[in-house]
Design a protein around this motif. Structure first.
Motif, PDB file in Angstrom:
ATOM      1  N   GLU A  43       0.887  -1.173   0.000  1.00 27.12           N
ATOM      2  CA  GLU A  43       0.000   0.000   0.000  1.00 27.12           C
ATOM      3  C   GLU A  43       0.913   1.206   0.000  1.00 27.12           C
ATOM      4  O   GLU A  43       1.498   1.574   1.015  1.00 27.12           O
ATOM      5  CB  GLU A  43      -0.912  -0.032   1.222  1.00 27.12           C
ATOM      6  CG  GLU A  43      -2.081   0.922   1.127  1.00 27.12           C
ATOM      7  CD  GLU A  43      -1.786   2.272   1.758  1.00 27.12           C
ATOM      8  OE1 GLU A  43      -1.613   3.240   0.981  1.00 27.12           O
ATOM      9  OE2 GLU A  43      -1.723   2.363   2.981  1.00 27.12           O
ATOM     10  N   LEU A  44       1.044   1.837  -1.178  1.00 34.34           N
ATOM     11  CA  LEU A  44       2.082   2.839  -1.389  1.00 34.34           C
ATOM     12  C   LEU A  44       1.480   4.233  -1.584  1.00 34.34           C
ATOM     13  O   LEU A  44       0.318   4.463  -1.283  1.00 34.34           O
ATOM     14  CB  LEU A  44       2.940   2.420  -2.590  1.00 34.34           C
ATOM     15  CG  LEU A  44       3.480   0.984  -2.510  1.00 34.34           C
ATOM     16  CD1 LEU A  44       4.271   0.633  -3.759  1.00 34.34           C
ATOM     17  CD2 LEU A  44       4.315   0.774  -1.254  1.00 34.34           C
ATOM     18  N   GLY A  45       2.290   5.153  -2.068  1.00 35.56           N
ATOM     19  CA  GLY A  45       1.882   6.544  -2.156  1.00 35.56           C
ATOM     20  C   GLY A  45       0.854   6.805  -3.235  1.00 35.56           C
ATOM     21  O   GLY A  45       0.529   5.961  -4.058  1.00 35.56           O
ATOM     22  N   GLY A  46       0.346   8.030  -3.239  1.00 38.44           N
ATOM     23  CA  GLY A  46      -0.659   8.420  -4.220  1.00 38.44           C
ATOM     24  C   GLY A  46      -0.567   9.893  -4.549  1.00 38.44           C
ATOM     25  O   GLY A  46       0.210  10.647  -3.958  1.00 38.44           O
ATOM     26  N   LYS A  47      -1.366  10.301  -5.503  1.00 39.79           N
ATOM     27  CA  LYS A  47      -1.461  11.712  -5.902  1.00 39.79           C
ATOM     28  C   LYS A  47      -2.929  11.993  -6.179  1.00 39.79           C
ATOM     29  O   LYS A  47      -3.334  12.278  -7.317  1.00 39.79           O
ATOM     30  CB  LYS A  47      -0.590  11.966  -7.142  1.00 39.79           C
ATOM     31  CG  LYS A  47      -0.491  13.439  -7.548  1.00 39.79           C
ATOM     32  CD  LYS A  47       0.208  14.279  -6.521  1.00 39.79           C
ATOM     33  CE  LYS A  47       0.273  15.739  -6.939  1.00 39.79           C
ATOM     34  NZ  LYS A  47       0.836  16.592  -5.859  1.00 39.79           N
ATOM     35  N   ALA A  48      -3.745  11.849  -5.144  1.00 38.54           N
ATOM     36  CA  ALA A  48      -5.197  11.871  -5.316  1.00 38.54           C
ATOM     37  C   ALA A  48      -5.695  13.192  -5.905  1.00 38.54           C
ATOM     38  O   ALA A  48      -5.518  14.250  -5.302  1.00 38.54           O
ATOM     39  CB  ALA A  48      -5.883  11.616  -3.983  1.00 38.54           C
TER      40      ALA A  48
ATOM     41  N   ASN B 138     -10.711  19.478   4.440  1.00 37.54           N
ATOM     42  CA  ASN B 138     -10.565  18.326   5.332  1.00 37.54           C
ATOM     43  C   ASN B 138      -9.651  17.274   4.725  1.00 37.54           C
ATOM     44  O   ASN B 138      -8.782  16.705   5.411  1.00 37.54           O
ATOM     45  CB  ASN B 138     -11.938  17.727   5.626  1.00 37.54           C
ATOM     46  CG  ASN B 138     -11.852  16.494   6.506  1.00 37.54           C
ATOM     47  OD1 ASN B 138     -11.744  15.374   6.015  1.00 37.54           O
ATOM     48  ND2 ASN B 138     -11.886  16.699   7.809  1.00 37.54           N
ATOM     49  N   ALA B 139      -9.837  17.014   3.423  1.00 41.63           N
ATOM     50  CA  ALA B 139      -9.082  15.947   2.762  1.00 41.63           C
ATOM     51  C   ALA B 139      -7.651  16.346   2.426  1.00 41.63           C
ATOM     52  O   ALA B 139      -6.872  15.514   1.972  1.00 41.63           O
ATOM     53  CB  ALA B 139      -9.804  15.506   1.487  1.00 41.63           C
ATOM     54  N   ARG B 140      -7.304  17.610   2.628  1.00 42.22           N
ATOM     55  CA  ARG B 140      -5.917  18.016   2.416  1.00 42.22           C
ATOM     56  C   ARG B 140      -5.156  18.207   3.712  1.00 42.22           C
ATOM     57  O   ARG B 140      -3.993  17.810   3.824  1.00 42.22           O
ATOM     58  CB  ARG B 140      -5.866  19.318   1.620  1.00 42.22           C
ATOM     59  CG  ARG B 140      -4.462  19.946   1.482  1.00 42.22           C
ATOM     60  CD  ARG B 140      -3.499  19.146   0.614  1.00 42.22           C
ATOM     61  NE  ARG B 140      -2.886  18.008   1.275  1.00 42.22           N
ATOM     62  CZ  ARG B 140      -2.009  17.205   0.687  1.00 42.22           C
ATOM     63  NH1 ARG B 140      -1.643  17.389  -0.566  1.00 42.22           N
ATOM     64  NH2 ARG B 140      -1.500  16.189   1.352  1.00 42.22           N
ATOM     65  N   PHE B 141      -5.788  18.821   4.725  1.00 44.82           N
ATOM     66  CA  PHE B 141      -5.036  19.281   5.884  1.00 44.82           C
ATOM     67  C   PHE B 141      -5.174  18.387   7.114  1.00 44.82           C
ATOM     68  O   PHE B 141      -4.515  18.646   8.128  1.00 44.82           O
ATOM     69  CB  PHE B 141      -5.418  20.725   6.204  1.00 44.82           C
ATOM     70  CG  PHE B 141      -5.106  21.675   5.070  1.00 44.82           C
ATOM     71  CD1 PHE B 141      -3.802  22.067   4.814  1.00 44.82           C
ATOM     72  CD2 PHE B 141      -6.110  22.130   4.229  1.00 44.82           C
ATOM     73  CE1 PHE B 141      -3.495  22.915   3.755  1.00 44.82           C
ATOM     74  CE2 PHE B 141      -5.820  22.992   3.164  1.00 44.82           C
ATOM     75  CZ  PHE B 141      -4.514  23.375   2.922  1.00 44.82           C
TER      76      PHE B 141
ATOM     77  N   GLU C 114       4.090  13.565  -5.328  1.00 42.40           N
ATOM     78  CA  GLU C 114       3.311  13.433  -4.099  1.00 42.40           C
ATOM     79  C   GLU C 114       3.867  14.408  -3.058  1.00 42.40           C
ATOM     80  O   GLU C 114       5.050  14.379  -2.724  1.00 42.40           O
ATOM     81  CB  GLU C 114       3.386  12.005  -3.558  1.00 42.40           C
ATOM     82  CG  GLU C 114       2.515  11.798  -2.334  1.00 42.40           C
ATOM     83  CD  GLU C 114       2.607  10.390  -1.761  1.00 42.40           C
ATOM     84  OE1 GLU C 114       1.665   9.978  -1.060  1.00 42.40           O
ATOM     85  OE2 GLU C 114       3.623   9.709  -2.014  1.00 42.40           O
ATOM     86  N   ILE C 115       3.008  15.271  -2.546  1.00 35.75           N
ATOM     87  CA  ILE C 115       3.429  16.303  -1.593  1.00 35.75           C
ATOM     88  C   ILE C 115       3.435  15.754  -0.170  1.00 35.75           C
ATOM     89  O   ILE C 115       4.376  15.948   0.587  1.00 35.75           O
ATOM     90  CB  ILE C 115       2.508  17.537  -1.686  1.00 35.75           C
ATOM     91  CG1 ILE C 115       2.562  18.131  -3.104  1.00 35.75           C
ATOM     92  CG2 ILE C 115       2.907  18.587  -0.646  1.00 35.75           C
ATOM     93  CD1 ILE C 115       1.524  19.203  -3.365  1.00 35.75           C
TER      94      ILE C 115
ATOM     95  N   ILE D  76      -4.431   8.882   1.080  1.00 38.54           N
ATOM     96  CA  ILE D  76      -5.556   9.189   0.191  1.00 38.54           C
ATOM     97  C   ILE D  76      -5.942  10.661   0.252  1.00 38.54           C
ATOM     98  O   ILE D  76      -7.011  11.044  -0.221  1.00 38.54           O
ATOM     99  CB  ILE D  76      -6.771   8.307   0.518  1.00 38.54           C
ATOM    100  CG1 ILE D  76      -7.202   8.481   1.979  1.00 38.54           C
ATOM    101  CG2 ILE D  76      -6.484   6.848   0.188  1.00 38.54           C
ATOM    102  CD1 ILE D  76      -8.499   7.763   2.323  1.00 38.54           C
ATOM    103  N   CYS D  77      -5.081  11.502   0.823  1.00 36.93           N
ATOM    104  CA  CYS D  77      -5.349  12.941   0.916  1.00 36.93           C
ATOM    105  C   CYS D  77      -5.563  13.559  -0.463  1.00 36.93           C
ATOM    106  O   CYS D  77      -5.038  13.105  -1.474  1.00 36.93           O
ATOM    107  CB  CYS D  77      -4.170  13.652   1.592  1.00 36.93           C
ATOM    108  SG  CYS D  77      -4.469  14.088   3.306  1.00 36.93           S
ATOM    109  N   ASN D  78      -6.323  14.643  -0.464  1.00 36.54           N
ATOM    110  CA  ASN D  78      -6.496  15.484  -1.639  1.00 36.54           C
ATOM    111  C   ASN D  78      -5.152  16.111  -1.989  1.00 36.54           C
ATOM    112  O   ASN D  78      -4.684  17.016  -1.326  1.00 36.54           O
ATOM    113  CB  ASN D  78      -7.554  16.546  -1.313  1.00 36.54           C
ATOM    114  CG  ASN D  78      -7.563  17.707  -2.279  1.00 36.54           C
ATOM    115  OD1 ASN D  78      -7.075  17.624  -3.404  1.00 36.54           O
ATOM    116  ND2 ASN D  78      -8.156  18.805  -1.834  1.00 36.54           N
ATOM    117  N   GLU D  79      -4.523  15.633  -3.059  1.00 34.62           N
ATOM    118  CA  GLU D  79      -3.186  16.107  -3.427  1.00 34.62           C
ATOM    119  C   GLU D  79      -3.214  17.254  -4.435  1.00 34.62           C
ATOM    120  O   GLU D  79      -2.236  17.975  -4.577  1.00 34.62           O
ATOM    121  CB  GLU D  79      -2.371  14.947  -3.993  1.00 34.62           C
ATOM    122  CG  GLU D  79      -1.734  14.057  -2.933  1.00 34.62           C
ATOM    123  CD  GLU D  79      -0.373  14.577  -2.489  1.00 34.62           C
ATOM    124  OE1 GLU D  79       0.321  15.225  -3.298  1.00 34.62           O
ATOM    125  OE2 GLU D  79      -0.011  14.342  -1.327  1.00 34.62           O
TER     126      GLU D  79
END
Length: 503
Positions: free
Chosen positions: A256-261, A280-283, A391-392, A291-294
């Protein structure tokens, strides 16, 4: 002894074969509080002998653990849940100190940990095999689901306790033994949790924990022929290295690796709701959620309205002491990640992006120590900029304007990542089309960042293979075994059994 006090701080041992043991390495790793850079504990830097002892302990314990009825294994797990519930506040405080999330978020992580273990325990008598139709007479054909044996759980630093629950619960209930290696940045809550395992009285060797670096201790665990399955939560870079290391023994992997949602906002979206969800989904957890808002992909027709409302909402976020109930966001977990975030921002600004809010490290007072970064919104971002490609994993939200739904889909699917995506629209045709074509493991439709304990969490493309949670996650810790059984047919005429000799 779990730990001893020396030089004004706690020192933690390893938990191997049902005992807290010292390492012959004599080496220690310092654990810092990311809010103030103070060293709050030291943990053992395990060596090859420690790792081998943990592996052999797990191997010795596995067959007896597998032979135990699954409902009895579940009883151990539920005792563990109750022990954790009694120390909910204690573990939440540990998480705040070692990882930097707010106290409210830490309480939520403890609750999630209990939920993961509870779901695993409740699944004890639910997973099953199959009885198939035979090809021949006098034959039974069965598919049995059996544990892999010795498994390894490599945990990330962003949810150090919840990830133990996410991996250890399913592994143990299905009859595997497991060695946990927490991330060296955040090992304390995991080590303290193993004290609960000790107090509950799990059989020796069923669950072990070793601490040390991923490049050394993790590598030894992955490459050992004793290890039969490795479950990883981490970066793409780490996953790629583990994938290669596991190849020689063809060790089973769940990565289960990184993402750029991407967070897609179309022209007919409920802008106010989308803004709240985007924040909410970023901070949440300082942007340190896979799964954050990237990045926001917002339609030109609502881009100005959305951006203005988003910036105004971000202005209301309070950054500071994570124990303060009025604070919304704490520090980043490490200086290396802080440097990466700042580099991405500066590279993007150099290419033409503009900082709408934030964009730097705060200073003065509490911010003179620790790994802090302002909640940041970047505008005029183009798809080829660093903020839109890399990915930030931090509190920086780039906004990219789009002219159509089709353009958004193209941008998303061109990414090498494929963990999750968000879509805000009132058009059900577009919702359904998105679920059919978006190359990601999870799609949020008009939905905030969330997760159900009985759902499934996994990525596509570089974001991983396999996954966790729900019945599919439980299945990931089981392999299939096919059994062909010939039997003697009972002759009802004379009461004897006979075998068809023609076969």
């Amino acid at each position: 002894m779990m730990k001893f006090h020396k030089d004004g701080m706690d020192h933690y041992h390893l938990y191997i074969d049902g005992k807290w043991v010292e390492s012959k390495s004599g080496k220690w790793i310092e654990v810092q509080n990311p809010a103030n850079e103070q060293v709050i504990a030291k943990v053992t830097d395990a060596d090859k002998d420690d790792v081998q002892a943990a592996l052999q302990s797990a191997q010795r314990a596995q067959q007896a653990w597998q032979a135990m009825p699954s409902v009895q294994r579940a009883e151990y797990i539920m005792k563990l849940v109750e022990a954790l519930r009694q120390k909910r506040d204690y573990f939440a405080r540990l998480l705040v100190m070692e990882q930097g999330k707010t106290y409210g978020e830490a309480l939520g992580e403890v609750d999630d940990t209990m939920a993961y273990f509870t779901f695993a325990a409740e699944s004890a008598n639910k997973y099953k095999g199959d009885l198939l139709q035979p090809t021949h007479e006098d034959e039974l054909v069965m598919v049995q689901k059996v544990p892999y044996g010795v498994t390894v759980g490599l945990c990330a630093w962003n949810y150090p306790l919840a990830l133990v629950g996410r991996k250890l619960g399913p592994a143990l209930v299905t009859g595997n033994t497991m060695i946990i290696k927490p991330h060296e940045l955040t090992p304390i809550a995991s080590l303290e949790f193993f004290q609960l395992i000790h107090e509950v009285g799990f059989p020796p060797g069923v669950a072990n924990i070793v601490t040390g670096s991923g490049t050394e201790v993790g590598q030894m665990l992955v490459t050992s022929p004793i290890t039969k399955l490795v479950s990883v939560t981490g970066s793409v870079r780490a996953g790629q290295a583990i994938y290669k290391s596991a190849a020689d023994n063809i060790t089973a992997l769940s990565l289960e690796l990184g993402g750029k949602a991407p967070f897609i906002v179309l022209e007919d979206a409920d802008v106010d709701f989308a803004v709240e969800a985007a924040v909410n989904a970023r901070f949440t957890n300082c942007g340190q959620v896979c799964i954050c808002n990237e990045m926001v992909l917002v339609h030109d027709k609502v881009a100005d309205e959305f951006t203005e409302k988003l910036v105004n909402r971000v202005k209301k976020l309070k950054v500071g002491d994570p124990f303060d109930p009025e604070v919304n966001m704490g520090p980043k977990a490490s200086p290396g990640d802080l440097d990466k975030i700042d580099r991405i921002v500066q590279e993007s600004v150099a290419k033409g992006a503009k900082v709408a809010i934030g964009g730097k490290r705060p200073t003065g007072g509490i911010f003179d120590k620790g790994y802090w970064y302002e909640p940041t919104v970047l505008v005029d971002v183009k798809p080829d900029m660093a903020a839109a490609r890399q990915e930030i994993f931090g509190p920086v939200l780039p906004i990219v304007r789009i002219s159509s739904f089709e353009e958004a889909i193209e941008i998303v699917n061109a990414s090498p990542y494929g963990l999750s995506a968000y879509l805000f629209t009132e058009d059900y045709n577009k919702m359904i089309h998105a679920t059919n074509v978006l190359q990601v493991g999870t799609v949020f439709l008009n939905q905030n960042m969330t997760g159900c304990i009985n759902a499934y969490h996994g990525g596509h493309k570089l974001s991983g293979i396999g996954g966790e949670d729900g019945e599919y996650g439980i299945e990931g810790y089981l392999q299939k075994r096919t059994i062909y059984m010939r039997y003697k047919r009972f002759n009802q005429t004379n009461g004897n059994s006979q075998v068809d000799e023609k076969r």
